[in-house]
Design an enzyme around this catalytic site. Structure first.
Site, mmCIF file in Angstrom:
data_model
loop_
_atom_site.group_PDB
_atom_site.id
_atom_site.type_symbol
_atom_site.label_atom_id
_atom_site.label_comp_id
_atom_site.label_asym_id
_atom_site.label_seq_id
_atom_site.Cartn_x
_atom_site.Cartn_y
_atom_site.Cartn_z
ATOM 1 N N ASP A 1 39.615 42.819 44.720
ATOM 2 C CA ASP A 1 38.278 43.080 44.215
ATOM 3 C C ASP A 1 37.423 43.498 45.416
ATOM 4 O O ASP A 1 37.783 43.259 46.563
ATOM 5 C CB ASP A 1 37.724 41.827 43.540
ATOM 6 C CG ASP A 1 36.341 42.041 42.968
ATOM 7 O OD1 ASP A 1 36.080 43.140 42.436
ATOM 8 O OD2 ASP A 1 35.513 41.117 43.061
ATOM 9 N N ASP B 1 33.280 43.615 45.764
ATOM 10 C CA ASP B 1 32.121 42.771 46.051
ATOM 11 C C ASP B 1 32.490 41.298 45.895
ATOM 12 O O ASP B 1 32.956 40.874 44.834
ATOM 13 C CB ASP B 1 30.969 43.117 45.107
ATOM 14 C CG ASP B 1 30.580 44.587 45.181
ATOM 15 O OD1 ASP B 1 30.940 45.244 46.179
ATOM 16 O OD2 ASP B 1 29.933 45.084 44.230
#
Length: 404
Positions: free
Chosen positions: A244, A246
């Site tokens: 992922d 952020d």
């Protein structure tokens, strides 16, 4: 959890007797499942797959050139699973092979073909079989990418039409040869003159007694010469991990805010060094990220590209590499397949890079990441305040490979 642990079938029956005409001249001197990839026959990958899913026995139904297969696998002890054999004539249909081996079949068994590899989540197949109440279950590749020709029509989790000719209108999905069957269904195969997918499956479909397990994970084949290069790439099993963005690589912005400019990127402590170490360990990295700010008008795809360019430059300067950035630019309520917790981006990467998702960890920092990983069959690793990407990178590198 292994398949056997939930009282599913413990016997895997592999149909491996055909001549492999579409693979000539490779099959002039060896049977199709003994074609090698990375120094190992294709059938060995299948045997290890069912072993690792908790099966106790493999019954190989052979015909054409059985001796090389028997010599390689023996009684199976070298591979940690019991292997038995039933040999019939090469020209026999699959239903005839099953009928002649009937006394060796368990009352309930997994059946698969020797020329397709799919990273089977056996416990999920068993759960779907139990839920359906049907006597048979087949696995259907959704085939949204047109990898093969459709041969089924589905309705509410069941195959309601099975067309071996692949010509009727309204078909959608491809049956890929992984099935759970009751032995007593063989009573409906009168004389073994047809393949099982023509002699049995259409009958069960018309009766709504053929359950479907539907998958978006591409399968890989030795069915034809043109498919061998992509299968070679898949079975190379280059170590890969999803990240992922952020909250894993860079600091997550406040609620309803977005990293919309290059200067907004704030790397988390140790993240760049973790990417470098993973890269040096030979692990390919793919970023998958929801970016609803595009749909909400907070930024453009050009802004997103500029942020990516900044991140790539920082990663390169640190000695690392990110192979690909995948984004979902849609809004929360757009109903797309790519916005996590849906697994669409993971399947997109699977097809693009020929990944085995069961061997591809997803490193994320929230519930949606975990749900997407679960839906796609990926192992999930969670970044928390007490466990950073750097910590998880150390764990992955220490293992030497992503999965056993």
């Amino acid at each position: 959890m292994s398949f056997a642990a939930v009282d599913g079938p413990r016997q895997a029956v592999v149909l491996a007797g055909g001549r492999g005409e579409r693979l000539k001249p490779l099959t002039d001197t060896r049977p199709k499942p003994m074609i090698e990839f990375h120094g190992r026959p294709f059938l060995e990958y299948l045997v290890e797959l069912v072993r690792d899913q908790g099966f106790e026995e493999v019954l190989l139904l052979l015909g054409y050139l059985p001796e090389p297969i028997q010599a390689h696998f023996g009684d199976g002890s070298r591979f940690g699973i019991r292997v038995r054999y039933a040999v019939t004539r090469p020209e026999h249909q699959t239903s005839a092979r099953l009928l002649q081996a009937r006394d060796q079949l368990d009352p309930l068994f997994l059946m698969l073909y020797c020329d397709n590899y799919w990273p089977m989540p056996a416990n999920r197949l068993w759960a779907r079989y139990q839920e359906s109440g049907a006597p048979a279950l087949v696995t259907i590749y959704r085939n949204t990418d047109g990898q093969s020709r459709d041969n089924v029509r589905l309705d509410d989790g069941f195959v309601v039409e099975y067309d071996g000719t692949r010509t009727r209108p309204g078909l959608h999905g491809t049956e890929i040869g992984y099935a759970i069957l009751r032995r007593d269904l063989l009573d409906r195969l009168a004389d073994g003159s047809m393949p099982i997918e023509k002699g049995l499956y259409p009958l069960l479909a018309r009766e709504r007694r053929l359950a479907a397990f539907v998958t978006d994970h591409r399968y890989y084949s030795v069915g034809s010469l043109e498919r061998l290069p992509i299968t070679e790439r898949f079975l190379a099993r280059q170590p890969t991990a999803f990240l992922d963005r952020d909250g894993v690589l860079n600091r997550r912005p406040p609620v309803a805010a977005y990293v919309g400019r290059p200067e907004d990127v704030e790397w988390l402590p140790g993240a760049l060094d973790a990417v470098r170490r993973l890269t040096e360990a030979g692990i390919r990295l793919i970023v998958v990220s929801n970016q609803a700010g595009v749909a909400r008008g907070a930024m453009t795809m050009g802004d997103l590209a500029a942020v990516e360019e900044r991140m790539r430059a920082d990663v390169t300067a640190a000695g690392g590499r990110i192979e690909s950035f995948l984004y979902c630019p849609h809004g929360w309520d757009d109903g797309c397949d790519c916005r996590k917790p849906r697994p669409g981006m993971l399947y997109e990467a699977q097809r693009q890079f020929d990944l085995d998702l069961s061997r591809t960890p997803f490193v994320g920092d929230d519930e949606r990441d975990g749900q997407a990983a679960e839906a796609a069959g990926c192992p999930f690793l969670l970044v928390t305040d007490d466990c950073s990407l750097s910590d998880l990178a150390t764990q992955l590198i220490a293992r030497g490979k992503l999965l056993p």
